[in-house]
Write an enzyme that holds these catalytic residues in place. Structure first.
Site, short mmCIF file in Angstrom:
data_model
loop_
_atom_site.label_atom_id
_atom_site.label_comp_id
_atom_site.label_asym_id
_atom_site.label_seq_id
_atom_site.Cartn_x
_atom_site.Cartn_y
_atom_site.Cartn_z
N ASN A 9 151.37 27.48 3.79
CA ASN A 9 152.60 26.85 3.31
C ASN A 9 152.23 25.67 2.41
O ASN A 9 151.50 24.76 2.83
CB ASN A 9 153.43 26.36 4.50
CG ASN A 9 154.78 25.82 4.08
OD1 ASN A 9 154.87 24.99 3.19
ND2 ASN A 9 155.83 26.28 4.74
N ASP A 11 154.48 23.65 0.80
CA ASP A 11 155.62 22.75 0.58
C ASP A 11 155.20 21.31 0.32
O ASP A 11 155.79 20.61 -0.51
CB ASP A 11 156.55 22.76 1.80
CG ASP A 11 157.32 24.06 1.96
OD1 ASP A 11 157.30 24.89 1.03
OD2 ASP A 11 157.93 24.25 3.03
N HIS A 12 154.19 20.83 1.05
CA HIS A 12 153.87 19.41 0.97
C HIS A 12 153.08 19.04 -0.28
O HIS A 12 152.94 17.85 -0.59
CB HIS A 12 153.17 18.94 2.24
CG HIS A 12 154.13 18.89 3.40
ND1 HIS A 12 155.23 18.07 3.40
CD2 HIS A 12 154.19 19.59 4.56
CE1 HIS A 12 155.92 18.26 4.53
NE2 HIS A 12 155.30 19.17 5.23
N ARG A 20 156.91 10.97 -6.64
CA ARG A 20 156.82 10.12 -7.83
C ARG A 20 157.53 10.72 -9.04
O ARG A 20 157.46 10.18 -10.14
CB ARG A 20 155.35 9.84 -8.17
CG ARG A 20 154.62 8.98 -7.15
CD ARG A 20 155.14 7.56 -7.12
NE ARG A 20 154.87 6.85 -8.36
CZ ARG A 20 153.77 6.13 -8.57
NH1 ARG A 20 152.85 6.03 -7.62
NH2 ARG A 20 153.60 5.52 -9.72
N HIS A 45 159.27 27.02 1.34
CA HIS A 45 160.63 26.89 1.88
C HIS A 45 161.51 26.27 0.80
O HIS A 45 161.36 25.10 0.46
CB HIS A 45 160.61 26.00 3.13
CG HIS A 45 161.93 25.90 3.82
ND1 HIS A 45 162.07 25.28 5.05
CD2 HIS A 45 163.17 26.33 3.48
CE1 HIS A 45 163.35 25.35 5.42
NE2 HIS A 45 164.04 25.97 4.48
N ARG A 47 164.56 24.75 0.28
CA ARG A 47 165.64 24.14 1.05
C ARG A 47 166.88 23.94 0.19
O ARG A 47 166.79 23.83 -1.03
CB ARG A 47 165.19 22.81 1.65
CG ARG A 47 164.03 22.93 2.63
CD ARG A 47 163.72 21.60 3.28
NE ARG A 47 164.78 21.20 4.19
CZ ARG A 47 164.73 21.34 5.52
NH1 ARG A 47 163.66 21.88 6.09
NH2 ARG A 47 165.73 20.95 6.27
N GLU A 72 160.78 31.13 2.70
CA GLU A 72 161.60 30.66 3.82
C GLU A 72 162.91 30.12 3.26
O GLU A 72 162.92 29.40 2.26
CB GLU A 72 160.88 29.54 4.58
CG GLU A 72 159.62 30.00 5.28
CD GLU A 72 158.94 28.89 6.06
OE1 GLU A 72 158.11 29.20 6.93
OE2 GLU A 72 159.24 27.70 5.80
N HIS A 193 154.62 26.77 12.98
CA HIS A 193 155.25 25.46 13.14
C HIS A 193 154.40 24.58 14.06
O HIS A 193 154.25 24.84 15.24
CB HIS A 193 156.67 25.53 13.71
CG HIS A 193 157.46 24.28 13.41
ND1 HIS A 193 157.99 24.03 12.17
CD2 HIS A 193 157.75 23.20 14.16
CE1 HIS A 193 158.61 22.85 12.18
NE2 HIS A 193 158.47 22.32 13.37
N GLY A 194 153.82 23.56 13.45
CA GLY A 194 153.02 22.60 14.20
C GLY A 194 151.62 23.06 14.54
O GLY A 194 150.91 22.35 15.28
N GLY A 215 150.97 25.00 7.28
CA GLY A 215 151.02 24.21 6.06
C GLY A 215 150.57 22.78 6.23
O GLY A 215 149.55 22.37 5.68
N HIS A 216 151.31 22.01 7.02
CA HIS A 216 151.08 20.57 7.09
C HIS A 216 149.64 20.23 7.49
O HIS A 216 149.01 19.35 6.89
CB HIS A 216 152.06 19.94 8.08
CG HIS A 216 152.09 18.45 8.06
ND1 HIS A 216 151.35 17.69 8.95
CD2 HIS A 216 152.73 17.56 7.25
CE1 HIS A 216 151.56 16.41 8.69
NE2 HIS A 216 152.39 16.29 7.68
#
EC number: 2.6.99.2
Length: 243
Positions: A9, A11-12, A20, A45, A47, A72, A193-194, A215-216
């Site tokens: 993932n 996303d981040h 920025r 994702h 959103r 997602e 997730h997590g 991802g994270h």
């Protein structure tokens, strides 16, 4: 035991870019690097508030990925229309609240069977494989099978957030039981997730798992393991500019 796939993932990467209002770091470039490093697919994702991934990101990624795209999204008319137009390889339907930091739990498939059935059918008609992001709950798994989703993605947040070994073992047992039931019903099982470098192995060891979406933790580790090279390159450019 089937091959276990990794969906990364990104996303981040977009979160950092948007913080920025710049055009870097580029999620498309990040996806390419992840693929080169062994990712079996790329997850994004989109959103409703577009807080990280944008419509443009989705379009470009769909055109440039060498692996598979997993989109997602919430079960809304807007998102369904985008998915049908973009045609990612996979869509993972997730619950979404604007005020949440990240997805907080699984879909209530059992409580909205008709809506989920219609969404699954519409996406399938466009050639998209659908997964439903649900908790490790027997009622939700049975409902997922009933509405025609070929995949589920088990929400591993409670497992990841467990504060004691006993709590984590209990959550792992729930996930294992859920995966067994899902496989028995003919569903393919993903999870996410997590998940981190410290807790992923127990989930990965479950024989029913088809793919883990992470991802994270990966992006967080990349900040550290890639930081030395990034700092050295910046210093080199600065000294080069001074002659």
């Amino acid at each position: 035991m089937a091959e276990l796939l990794l969906g990364v993932n990104i996303d981040h990467i977009a979160t950092l870019r948007n913080a920025r209002g710049t055009d870097y770091p580029d999620p498309v470039q990040a996806a390419f690097i992840a693929e080169q490093a062994g990712a079996d697919g790329i997850t994004v994702h989109l959103r409703e508030d577009r807080r990280h991934i944008t419509d443009r990101d989705v379009r470009i990624l769909r055109q440039t990925l060498h692996t598979r795209m997993n989109l997602e999204m919430a079960v809304t008319e807007e998102m369904l229309a985008i998915a049908v137009e973009t045609r990612p390889h996979f869509c993972c339907l997730v619950p979404e609240k604007r005020q949440e930091v990240t997805t907080e739990g699984g879909l209530d498939v059992a409580g909205q069977r008709d809506k989920m059935r219609d969404a699954c059918a519409r996406l399938a008609a466009a050639g998209i494989q659908v997964s439903l992001f649900i908790d490790a709950d027997e009622t939700q798994i049975n409902a997922a099978a009933e509405v025609g989703a070929p995949f589920i993605e088990i929400h591993t947040g409670c497992y990841a957030n467990a504060e004691t070994d006993a709590e984590q073992a209990k959550e792992l047992a729930r996930i294992a039981s859920a995966a067994t039931l899902a496989a028995r019903l003919g569903l393919k099982v993903n999870a996410g997730h997590g998940l981190t470098y410290h807790n992923v192995k127990a989930i990965a060891a479950l024989p029913e798992m088809h793919e883990l979406n992470i991802g994270h933790a990966i992006i967080g580790r990349a900040v550290m393991t890639g930081l030395k090279e990034a700092v050295a390159e910046m210093k080199r450019l600065m000294l080069e500019a001074r002659g």
